[in-house]
Design an enzyme around this catalytic site. Structure first.
Site, PDB file in Angstrom:
ATOM      1  N   TYR A  15     -41.195  10.850 -15.834  1.00  0.00           N
ATOM      2  CA  TYR A  15     -42.083   9.976 -15.078  1.00  0.00           C
ATOM      3  C   TYR A  15     -43.365  10.637 -14.578  1.00  0.00           C
ATOM      4  O   TYR A  15     -44.230   9.961 -14.060  1.00  0.00           O
ATOM      5  CB  TYR A  15     -41.315   9.388 -13.888  1.00  0.00           C
ATOM      6  CG  TYR A  15     -40.050   8.710 -14.323  1.00  0.00           C
ATOM      7  CD1 TYR A  15     -40.099   7.439 -14.888  1.00  0.00           C
ATOM      8  CD2 TYR A  15     -38.823   9.347 -14.237  1.00  0.00           C
ATOM      9  CE1 TYR A  15     -38.948   6.821 -15.337  1.00  0.00           C
ATOM     10  CE2 TYR A  15     -37.667   8.732 -14.677  1.00  0.00           C
ATOM     11  CZ  TYR A  15     -37.730   7.469 -15.233  1.00  0.00           C
ATOM     12  OH  TYR A  15     -36.594   6.862 -15.687  1.00  0.00           O
ATOM     13  N   GLY A  16     -43.475  11.940 -14.700  1.00  0.00           N
ATOM     14  CA  GLY A  16     -44.677  12.584 -14.199  1.00  0.00           C
ATOM     15  C   GLY A  16     -44.507  14.077 -14.051  1.00  0.00           C
ATOM     16  O   GLY A  16     -43.543  14.656 -14.539  1.00  0.00           O
ATOM     17  N   VAL A  17     -45.465  14.682 -13.370  1.00  0.00           N
ATOM     18  CA  VAL A  17     -45.475  16.130 -13.202  1.00  0.00           C
ATOM     19  C   VAL A  17     -44.660  16.507 -11.964  1.00  0.00           C
ATOM     20  O   VAL A  17     -44.692  15.810 -10.948  1.00  0.00           O
ATOM     21  CB  VAL A  17     -46.918  16.648 -13.051  1.00  0.00           C
ATOM     22  CG1 VAL A  17     -46.944  18.168 -12.989  1.00  0.00           C
ATOM     23  CG2 VAL A  17     -47.777  16.163 -14.214  1.00  0.00           C
ATOM     24  N   ASP A 126     -30.196   7.276 -17.117  1.00  0.00           N
ATOM     25  CA  ASP A 126     -30.843   8.313 -17.935  1.00  0.00           C
ATOM     26  C   ASP A 126     -30.215   9.679 -17.654  1.00  0.00           C
ATOM     27  O   ASP A 126     -30.913  10.683 -17.529  1.00  0.00           O
ATOM     28  CB  ASP A 126     -32.347   8.325 -17.644  1.00  0.00           C
ATOM     29  CG  ASP A 126     -33.146   9.106 -18.685  1.00  0.00           C
ATOM     30  OD1 ASP A 126     -32.663   9.245 -19.830  1.00  0.00           O
ATOM     31  OD2 ASP A 126     -34.248   9.577 -18.359  1.00  0.00           O
TER      32      ASP A 126
END
Length: 289
Positions: A15-17, A126
């Site tokens: 989803y991102g850093v 997930d």
């Protein structure tokens, strides 16, 4: 963000850093910067905000704690407790699989965290070794719980890496929209097998390849072992017919009770899979403190 400093990039997830940072007391945190899908006028999805607020209420020793949610311009910043290692890295350095007592301990902790969230009607969706963090005391904590519900599982990761299919249940691969607790149990079974074997059980390269790898080991589903399989959108009556292999041919170093538990997690039919609560009570754990 002013209360956190010393930002150090430690990874890029689904989803991102992800950054490591400290507060004024020198405590370490993991900051996930998540890009938001925009609704009208650039307002962040109300679904995302609502789902994340639920995650803040989850309190369990085997779930990574979400301390804070910072609403920035085009993103949310989630402030989690920081742990140094994930299960994937540990499996990678332990050639041939984890010691049985270690695998059993991690599995029980994973099931405890999963059972807690399922009782609170939160799915992970997930699960994979990269999402299971471990501290120096041997405590396992589940990360990214509920984020798939909040933000959806993207077709590609933030890093343009294809999201792994290796832990995805056959019902989902065949198009089932009924997301419920059995999808997490399938993933737990795949992780259990990987801890024992030291390598992924079903390392597929596409959705079709993933299904075929599952069928070649567990057998092709039919009306006897999965009565409703024909109703799934991507079910194909012309799937190649495979017979299930004996468990001992593809699972090494697991006793009969362990294989019994694993077989109950990896049922093709989601309605037949064991629940997390039932799994915790399985005889496999009777000698575990």
């Amino acid at each position: 963000m002013e209360k956190y400093h010393g930002l150090e990039k430690i990874g890029e997830g689904t989803y991102g850093v992800v950054y490591k940072a400290q507060n004024s007391d020198g405590e370490s945190f993991a900051l996930k910067k998540i890009r938001l899908e925009k609704e009208d006028e650039g307002i962040p999805s109300t679904v995302s905000i609502r789902e994340i607020s639920i995650l803040k209420e989850l309190r369990h020793s085997n779930i990574v704690k979400l301390y804070d949610v910072i609403h920035a311009k085009k993103r949310l910043i989630l402030v989690f407790e920081h742990l140094d290692q994930d299960l994937k890295k540990l499996i990678d350095v332990c050639d041939g699989g984890l010691e049985s007592v270690t695998a059993k301990s991690f599995l029980l902790q994973l099931l405890n965290g999963i059972a807690y969230c399922h009782e609170h009607r939160v799915l992970h969706r997930d699960l994979k070794p990269q999402n299971l963090l471990i501290n120096r005391e041997g405590e396992l904590k589940i990360a990214d719980f509920g984020l798939a519900r909040a933000f959806g599982i993207p077709a590609r990761r933030y890093t343009h890496e294809v999201v792994t299919l290796w832990y995805r249940a056959p019902d989902i691969l065949m198009g089932s929209k009924k997301y419920s607790t059995p999808i997490d149990i399938w993933s737990v079974g795949c992780i259990f097998a990987e801890m024992v074997n030291g390598r992924p059980l079903f390392p597929g390269v596409s959705e079709t390849d993933q299904l075929m790898r599952i069928f070649k080991i567990l057998g092709t589903p039919n009306s006897q072992n999965w009565p409703d399989v024909f109703k799934l959108p991507k079910y194909d009556p012309n799937f190649p017919v495979y017979e299930p292999l004996p468990w001992e041919t593809f699972i090494k170093g697991l006793d009969d009770t362990g294989i019994d538990l694993l077989s109950k997690m990896l049922k093709l039919d989601p309605n037949q899979r064991i629940t997390a609560k039932q799994a915790i009570e399985h005889p496999y754990f009777k000698e575990t403190n």
